[in-house]
Design a protein around this motif. Structure first.
Motif, PDB file in Angstrom:
ATOM      1  N   LYS A 143       1.818   2.794   2.418  1.00  0.00           N
ATOM      2  CA  LYS A 143       2.856   2.375   1.878  1.00  0.00           C
ATOM      3  C   LYS A 143       2.790   3.472   1.136  1.00  0.00           C
ATOM      4  N   GLU A 191       1.187  12.361   4.993  1.00  0.00           N
ATOM      5  CA  GLU A 191       1.744  11.924   4.010  1.00  0.00           C
ATOM      6  C   GLU A 191       0.899  10.333   4.336  1.00  0.00           C
ATOM      7  N   GLN A 192       1.402   9.379   4.879  1.00  0.00           N
ATOM      8  CA  GLN A 192       0.300   8.311   5.066  1.00  0.00           C
ATOM      9  C   GLN A 192      -1.902   8.140   5.519  1.00  0.00           C
ATOM     10  N   SER A 218       8.019   1.564   0.691  1.00  0.00           N
ATOM     11  CA  SER A 218       8.394   2.595   1.600  1.00  0.00           C
ATOM     12  C   SER A 218       7.176   3.277   2.882  1.00  0.00           C
ATOM     13  N   SER A 269       3.525   4.036  14.911  1.00  0.00           N
ATOM     14  CA  SER A 269       4.272   5.303  14.653  1.00  0.00           C
ATOM     15  C   SER A 269       3.100   5.486  13.265  1.00  0.00           C
ATOM     16  N   MET A 270       2.169   4.183  12.371  1.00  0.00           N
ATOM     17  CA  MET A 270       1.432   3.337  11.779  1.00  0.00           C
ATOM     18  C   MET A 270       0.157   3.824  11.434  1.00  0.00           C
ATOM     19  N   PRO A 277       6.214   6.193   4.698  1.00  0.00           N
ATOM     20  CA  PRO A 277       6.482   7.880   4.810  1.00  0.00           C
ATOM     21  C   PRO A 277       6.068   7.973   6.812  1.00  0.00           C
ATOM     22  N   THR A 278       7.229   9.402   7.053  1.00  0.00           N
ATOM     23  CA  THR A 278       6.718   8.759   8.515  1.00  0.00           C
ATOM     24  C   THR A 278       5.904   9.726   9.400  1.00  0.00           C
ATOM     25  N   GLU A 279       5.717  10.560   8.246  1.00  0.00           N
ATOM     26  CA  GLU A 279       4.146  11.809   8.494  1.00  0.00           C
ATOM     27  C   GLU A 279       3.220  11.171   7.746  1.00  0.00           C
TER      28      GLU A 279
END
Length: 125
Positions: free
Chosen positions: A35, A48-49, A41, A114-115, A43-45
């Motif tokens: 998060k 960044e995760q 939130s 995708s996490m 991030p999708t990238e």
């Protein structure tokens, strides 16, 4: 020996569990979601995760009176093996000395979407 729950402002859990627990010199995290710090939130990238995961680990270490030199192992939970390369960048930034790096395991779980997530173990003497 007493147990102390570790909570930080950058991330929390919906369930009644701390983000980490310290028993004596041992610090063990719960699962850490990627998060955005202080938000819900994600991030999708992947880059960044992973940066968010490193941020949260740093916050937990600080809250437990430790630092990165106390980390013994980090386990990353990823959707595919390609994420290992993405982890290597921030890993080398945080642990540049090849003679002093924690253990690392990357658990591939294709059903994980995708996490990226992680957990860690530290020893703070």
């Amino acid at each position: 020996m007493t147990r102390r729950s570790i909570d930080v402002s950058s991330i929390s859990h919906a369930n009644p569990i701390p983000v980490a627990s310290r028993v004596g010199p041992l610090l063990v995290s719960s699962i850490i979601a990627p998060k955005d710090p202080g938000a819900e939130s994600i991030p999708t990238e992947p880059v960044e995760q992973i940066r968010n995961l490193f941020h949260h680990i740093g916050e937990m270490l600080n809250a437990a009176d430790g630092d990165w030199s106390h980390v013994a192992k980090i386990t990353f939970h990823v959707p595919d093996g390609g994420y290992r390369e993405i982890i290597n960048g921030p890993w080398l930034e945080q642990f540049p000395d090849a003679a002093s790096r924690p253990a690392r395991y990357t658990q591939v779980n294709p059903a994980g979407g995708s996490m990226v997530a992680c957990d860690f173990l530290a020893y703070i003497s």
